[in-house]
Design a protein around this motif. Structure first.
Motif, short mmCIF file in Angstrom:
data_model
loop_
_atom_site.label_atom_id
_atom_site.label_comp_id
_atom_site.label_asym_id
_atom_site.label_seq_id
_atom_site.Cartn_x
_atom_site.Cartn_y
_atom_site.Cartn_z
N GLN A 135 1.02 -1.14 -0.05
CA GLN A 135 0.01 0.04 0.00
C GLN A 135 0.84 1.17 0.03
OE1 GLN A 135 -2.43 -0.85 3.16
NE2 GLN A 135 -4.26 -1.67 1.88
N LEU A 136 1.93 1.13 0.50
CA LEU A 136 2.91 2.39 0.59
C LEU A 136 3.43 2.43 -0.56
CD1 LEU A 136 4.63 4.70 2.09
CD2 LEU A 136 6.32 2.73 2.51
N ILE A 137 3.77 1.62 -1.27
CA ILE A 137 4.63 1.63 -2.64
C ILE A 137 3.48 2.09 -3.85
CG2 ILE A 137 5.66 0.43 -4.51
CD1 ILE A 137 6.95 -1.34 -2.25
N LEU A 138 2.17 1.52 -3.71
CA LEU A 138 1.11 1.77 -4.64
C LEU A 138 0.64 3.47 -4.46
CD1 LEU A 138 -0.74 -1.43 -4.72
CD2 LEU A 138 0.85 -0.20 -6.42
N ASP A 139 0.57 3.71 -3.21
CA ASP A 139 -0.02 5.00 -2.86
C ASP A 139 0.50 5.58 -1.35
OD1 ASP A 139 -1.24 7.40 -2.74
OD2 ASP A 139 -3.58 6.67 -2.85
N CYS A 140 1.61 6.46 -1.61
CA CYS A 140 2.22 6.56 -0.33
C CYS A 140 1.43 7.90 0.61
CB CYS A 140 3.60 7.40 -0.62
SG CYS A 140 3.62 8.58 -1.78
N ASN A 141 0.29 8.30 -0.24
CA ASN A 141 -0.72 8.90 0.71
C ASN A 141 -1.17 8.20 1.86
OD1 ASN A 141 -0.99 11.68 -0.58
ND2 ASN A 141 -1.22 10.48 -2.30
N ASN A 142 -1.11 6.85 1.60
CA ASN A 142 -1.78 5.92 2.54
C ASN A 142 -1.14 6.18 3.95
OD1 ASN A 142 -4.13 4.32 1.50
ND2 ASN A 142 -2.44 3.31 0.12
N PHE A 143 0.21 6.60 4.05
CA PHE A 143 0.75 6.75 5.25
C PHE A 143 1.26 8.11 5.40
CE2 PHE A 143 1.10 2.23 4.08
CZ PHE A 143 1.00 1.56 5.20
N LYS A 144 0.58 9.05 4.98
CA LYS A 144 1.30 10.38 4.68
C LYS A 144 1.32 11.03 6.46
CE LYS A 144 0.77 15.19 2.98
NZ LYS A 144 -0.02 16.17 2.04
N GLU A 145 0.23 10.43 7.07
CA GLU A 145 -0.14 11.14 8.32
C GLU A 145 0.56 10.28 9.34
OE1 GLU A 145 -1.82 13.68 8.99
OE2 GLU A 145 -2.41 14.16 6.57
N THR A 146 0.32 8.86 9.22
CA THR A 146 1.06 8.06 10.17
C THR A 146 2.64 8.17 10.28
OG1 THR A 146 0.78 6.48 8.64
CG2 THR A 146 -0.66 6.34 10.25
N LEU A 147 3.16 8.51 9.24
CA LEU A 147 4.62 8.52 8.82
C LEU A 147 4.89 10.06 8.99
CD1 LEU A 147 5.57 5.88 6.52
CD2 LEU A 147 5.70 5.50 8.68
N ASN A 148 4.06 10.83 9.16
CA ASN A 148 4.45 12.39 8.98
C ASN A 148 5.21 12.69 7.79
OD1 ASN A 148 4.18 15.11 10.16
ND2 ASN A 148 5.99 14.54 11.32
N ILE A 149 4.91 12.42 6.75
CA ILE A 149 5.33 12.73 5.44
C ILE A 149 5.43 14.06 5.02
CG2 ILE A 149 5.96 11.65 3.12
CD1 ILE A 149 5.22 9.17 4.03
N SER A 150 6.23 14.75 4.84
CA SER A 150 6.26 16.20 4.44
C SER A 150 5.88 16.18 2.77
CB SER A 150 7.32 17.03 4.34
OG SER A 150 8.47 16.52 3.64
N SER A 151 5.46 17.04 2.39
CA SER A 151 5.06 17.23 0.92
C SER A 151 6.21 16.77 0.02
CB SER A 151 4.53 18.59 0.29
OG SER A 151 3.07 18.56 1.20
N GLU A 152 7.35 17.56 0.50
CA GLU A 152 8.60 17.41 -0.49
C GLU A 152 9.14 16.02 -0.29
OE1 GLU A 152 13.25 18.93 -0.39
OE2 GLU A 152 11.88 19.81 1.22
N LEU A 153 9.08 15.38 0.97
CA LEU A 153 9.51 13.93 0.89
C LEU A 153 8.22 13.06 0.04
CD1 LEU A 153 11.04 11.59 1.98
CD2 LEU A 153 9.85 11.55 4.10
N MET A 154 7.14 13.46 0.24
CA MET A 154 6.23 12.67 -0.57
C MET A 154 6.52 12.69 -2.34
SD MET A 154 3.28 11.35 0.84
CE MET A 154 1.85 11.48 -0.40
N THR A 155 7.09 13.86 -2.73
CA THR A 155 7.35 13.80 -3.97
C THR A 155 8.45 12.83 -4.37
OG1 THR A 155 6.63 16.24 -4.17
CG2 THR A 155 8.20 15.38 -6.06
N LYS A 156 9.46 12.91 -3.60
CA LYS A 156 10.68 11.90 -3.46
C LYS A 156 10.23 10.69 -3.34
CE LYS A 156 14.10 15.45 -1.86
NZ LYS A 156 14.92 15.72 -0.79
N ILE A 157 9.38 10.27 -2.41
CA ILE A 157 8.89 8.93 -2.49
C ILE A 157 8.13 8.38 -3.63
CG2 ILE A 157 7.48 7.26 -1.06
CD1 ILE A 157 8.10 8.75 1.28
#
Length: 208
Positions: free
Chosen positions: A161-183
């Motif tokens: 689920q993380l690999i297919l859509d990293c938005n699944n873990f944006k809140e739980t892993l506290n992923i920033s927008s910049e990191l989201m783009t990289k992931i």
């Protein structure tokens, strides 16, 4: 349907044109956002997507490809197909053919081939997976601690689920927008490389 003011109310309280246009747009989007999410929650093919992140008029993370080369679009298409259950694997063929086609992975013959198997388990794809998965994981671990990773990404389904859509873990892993783009870029590349290797192996098997 859109919960807009009645004609009688509008006759007595005529809004300014720009304000009225914005109000209509807001109400229409609210209605169709609710409809979209309601229907999406009932689609098993979308179980690996973050449904709550869907929004009318908002570009999905997978399509944020401004000024990217054409190859990145090809990668995004493959990723989008996998995210939405439109990427056909042996388990899908098994269902679509009313159990005539075997669900067993044709690459390794060890497990049924579903998206979790392809992304996390198939030994034939292990070399590709190890290279590109490690890149993605290290990108995340540079920003979060190992404990949080072990807590929320501890099984194959969560990793998929993380690999297919990293938005699944944006809140739980506290992923920033910049990191989201990289992931997103790392995951897009991983899935495309898995896809390319799978096709290569299947073609070789079919040409024997």
């Amino acid at each position: 349907m859109y919960d807009l003011p009645s004609i009688n109310y509008l006759q007595k309280n005529l809004p300014k044109r720009d304000i009225w246009k914005e109000e209509i747009k807001k109400k229409v989007n609210q209605y169709w956002n609710a409809q979209l999410k309601s229907e999406a929650r009932n689609k098993t093919s979308l179980k690996n997507m973050n449904i709550e992140n869907l929004e009318i008029g908002k570009t999905a993370q997978v399509w944020n490809l401004q000024n990217q080369p054409r190859l990145e679009l090809r990668k995004a298409i493959i990723k989008a197909r996998m995210m939405t259950g439109a990427y056909i694997l042996q388990s899908d063929k098994h269902k679509f053919t009313h159990f005539v086609a075997e669900p067993l992975c044709q690459l390794c013959n060890t497990e049924n081939e579903d998206i979790i198997h392809m992304v996390t388990s198939c030994p034939v794809l292990s070399t590709i997976r190890e290279k590109y998965y490690v890149e993605m994981k290290m990108e995340i671990l540079d920003s979060i601690d190992q404990f949080k990773w072990n807590t929320f990404c501890c099984n194959k389904m969560e990793i998929t689920q993380l690999i297919l859509d990293c938005n699944n873990f944006k809140e739980t892993l506290n992923i920033s927008s910049e990191l989201m783009t990289k992931i997103e870029e790392k995951c897009r590349n991983l899935l495309f490389q898995l896809h390319a290797k799978r096709i290569e192996v299947l073609d070789a098997l079919n040409n024997k």
